[in-house]
Design a protein around this motif. Structure first.
Motif, PDB file in Angstrom:
ATOM      1  N   GLN A 187       2.378   2.019   4.255  1.00 53.32           N
ATOM      2  CA  GLN A 187       2.638   1.010   5.283  1.00 53.32           C
ATOM      3  C   GLN A 187       3.818   1.392   6.169  1.00 53.32           C
ATOM      4  O   GLN A 187       4.147   0.656   7.108  1.00 53.32           O
ATOM      5  N   ASN A 188       4.410   2.526   5.887  1.00 52.72           N
ATOM      6  CA  ASN A 188       5.637   2.896   6.601  1.00 52.72           C
ATOM      7  C   ASN A 188       5.439   4.051   7.579  1.00 52.72           C
ATOM      8  O   ASN A 188       6.408   4.643   8.049  1.00 52.72           O
TER       9      ASN A 188
ATOM     10  N   TYR B 212      -2.155   4.243   0.150  1.00 53.10           N
ATOM     11  CA  TYR B 212      -1.934   3.896   1.555  1.00 53.10           C
ATOM     12  C   TYR B 212      -0.453   3.669   1.837  1.00 53.10           C
ATOM     13  O   TYR B 212       0.263   3.051   1.047  1.00 53.10           O
TER      14      TYR B 212
ATOM     15  N   PRO C  25      -6.414   1.148   4.356  1.00 57.97           N
ATOM     16  CA  PRO C  25      -5.583   0.191   3.615  1.00 57.97           C
ATOM     17  C   PRO C  25      -6.080  -0.069   2.195  1.00 57.97           C
ATOM     18  O   PRO C  25      -5.288  -0.443   1.327  1.00 57.97           O
TER      19      PRO C  25
END
Length: 541
Positions: A349-350, A347, A342
């Motif tokens: 998030q999906n 990064y 993260p």
């Protein structure tokens, strides 16, 4: 008190300076620090390895790099190069080198000149030029550089004068400077190298190491200790420690015992479950920072039935990662949904990772026509930042797989044997990981999963995928961060779909230290550095 702990306690408490290469009875003891490390280095040249143990013992203690990566600023800063200029077409980088930089003077070598352009050419041509007299001295090759295709990237390295060099590239590469800032891109002494060559001892350059770093190697006794002393004319900020000792202590419990009793001032790689013990010792500080790392279970995709993506997906669905996080990491890590942690600017998030679903795992195995599957997993015998206990992780995976009818055999070796056997690539799967050297996302993808990394044996999944490779090339060819981010997130999607590995966790970087150790920053990436450490002396009656 265990015998070995008692012996070291006596050795340091009764004659601390004897351990640190000084005599007892002096009125003023030299400042020194003992670090409890977890194992033996494979070499004293980080160009030749990717092991964190070796990097910790060498890269930031003995050597310097042309450029460094700033944790505070998040960008590339000067090292042995004071400035650099990239050409308009992005195909060449001209570096101006720092003057008046001294190499270490040891009992094996007395330098007759300061660092200059010849040392830069020697250090990098050794890696990229098969005809260089030192190229084949390394029996392990140059795994990091081979994994990123460094030899194919560098067309030539030109010496303009003693303090200017130009790297000519075959293509644009936005990660080039970041790769020069890694722990592997150290500068060796050309003069020392040619002296050893004339003496018929070229291999000594990688063991009796000479660099320009804050400490110089003094003595190494395998399985016991590494001793360093301060480089008296170090080019960088003043080094406060006169002496530095790596006390080689493989067992985590023994390292903690030595820290508590004062045998060590700093200790490596505690197991998460042991940290609660330290709450009873207010003089011990637990320094934890989010790490740029990933632990993973890599499948040998060239071995049936693991060459079938349905089988790999089935194994991924069978694993309860939350259980691993609780039992192995004890709140010192976050679940990995992809390769990038993260903290990375790329990064995603999906991502839709292969979630824990044992029934789906059974269905995929049936669809693939695989019954009574039995595979091996090689588990690291040592703790690493990204996985404090690979053996415990393997046992948890073993139990999960048993529930879907898969038998997992756990195999482990001594660390040196483990790394040697990994190069032969005859495993079914392996529990291992990666600790990044800088924040560029390419430092995760190219060294771990590129086709070049496959050729260098650093690609533990034995996986080479054309679309994935194309995305990496596109990401390297542009400098816009949003564009690069899009390419890397597309690369993550391919990994999630094709499952060459199951990413498990991103761990915090945890270092234990006495509360009298100050100014020692814990870097989220790369090896440990003691160049800025200060140990406040305690009054002795």
């Amino acid at each position: 008190m265990p015998v070995i702990v008692k012996r070291w306690y006596q050795l340091i408490s009764l004659c601390f300076t004897s351990l640190l290469l000084a005599a007892c009875g002096q009125a003023q003891l030299p400042s020194g620090l003992v670090y409890c490390s977890e194992g033996n280095p494979e070499s004293f040249n980080p160009q030749l390895v990717t092991s964190g143990t070796t990097i910790d013992a060498t890269s930031h203690q003995i050597y310097s790099r042309l450029v460094n990566y700033s944790q505070a600023k998040g960008d590339i800063i000067p090292g042995l190069a004071t400035q650099w200029i990239m050409s308009e077409d992005g195909l060449s980088y001209q570096f101006t080198l720092r003057e008046h930089v001294s190499f270490h003077k040891t009992r094996h070598f007395s330098p007759s000149r300061d660092f200059n352009a010849d040392d830069v050419l020697f250090s990098f041509n050794r890696i990229i030029d098969p005809l260089h007299p030192y190229h084949l001295v390394s029996r392990t090759g140059y795994p990091f550089f081979q994994s990123i295709g460094f030899a194919e990237l560098i067309e030539s390295i030109e010496k303009v004068n003693d303090y200017q060099v130009i790297f000519h590239l075959t293509r644009k590469d936005a990660s080039f400077l970041s790769n020069l800032a890694t722990d592997f891109a150290v500068i060796l002494s050309a003069e020392y190298g040619y002296q050893l060559l004339s003496q018929g001892r070229p291999e000594d350059i990688d063991y009796y190491a000479v660099g320009t770093g804050p400490f110089q190697l003094s003595q190494y006794v395998k399985n016991e200790y590494i001793r360093f002393k301060k480089h008296p004319v170090y080019w960088g900020p003043t080094v406060e420690l006169d002496q530095l000792v790596f006390d080689i202590t493989p067992r985590s419990t023994a390292r903690i015992a030595k820290l508590i009793t004062g045998d060590c001032s700093v200790s490596a790689l505690p197991k998460a479950g042991e940290l609660a013990v330290l709450a009873q010792h207010p003089d011990v500080v637990v320094d934890a920072k989010p790490g740029l790392n990933v632990s993973f279970w890599a499948f040998n995709t060239q071995k049936p039935p693991l060459d079938d993506v349905r089988v790999r997906r089935a194994l991924a669905h069978a694993i309860d990662k939350r259980n691993i996080l609780d039992a192995v990491y004890n709140d010192t890590a976050v679940e990995a949904t992809g390769v990038l942690p993260p903290a990375s600017w790329a990064y995603s998030q999906n991502l839709s990772p292969n979630e824990y679903n044992p029934q789906k795992a059974i269905e995929l195995l049936n669809e693939a026509g695989v019954n009574n599957l039995a595979i091996n997993v090689w588990a690291m015998p040592v703790a690493r930042i990204y996985n404090p206990s690979a053996l415990k992780t393997a046992e948890l995976i073993q139990a999960d797989l048993a529930r879907v009818g898969v038998k997992l055999n756990i195999i482990s070796y001594d660390w040196s044997v483990f790394t040697q056997k990994l190069s032969a690539s005859n495993y079914d799967s392996v529990l291992i990981g990666w600790n990044a050297d800088n924040s560029d996302p390419d430092n995760f993808f190219t060294p771990l999963l590129s086709c070049a990394a496959l050729a260098s044996n650093n690609n533990r999944s034995r996986w080479c995928q054309k679309d994935f490779e194309h995305l990496l090339t596109q990401a390297q060819s542009v400098t816009s961060q949003p564009e690069r981010k899009a390419f890397y997130q597309s690369a993550e999607a391919i990994i999630s779909d094709q499952v060459p590995m199951v990413t498990l966790a991103h761990a915090k970087k945890v270092v234990l230290k006495k509360n009298n150790i100050t100014a020692m920053q814990i870097r989220p990436y790369g090896g440990i550095s003691f160049a800025k450490a200060i140990q406040i002396s305690e009054e002795v009656e």
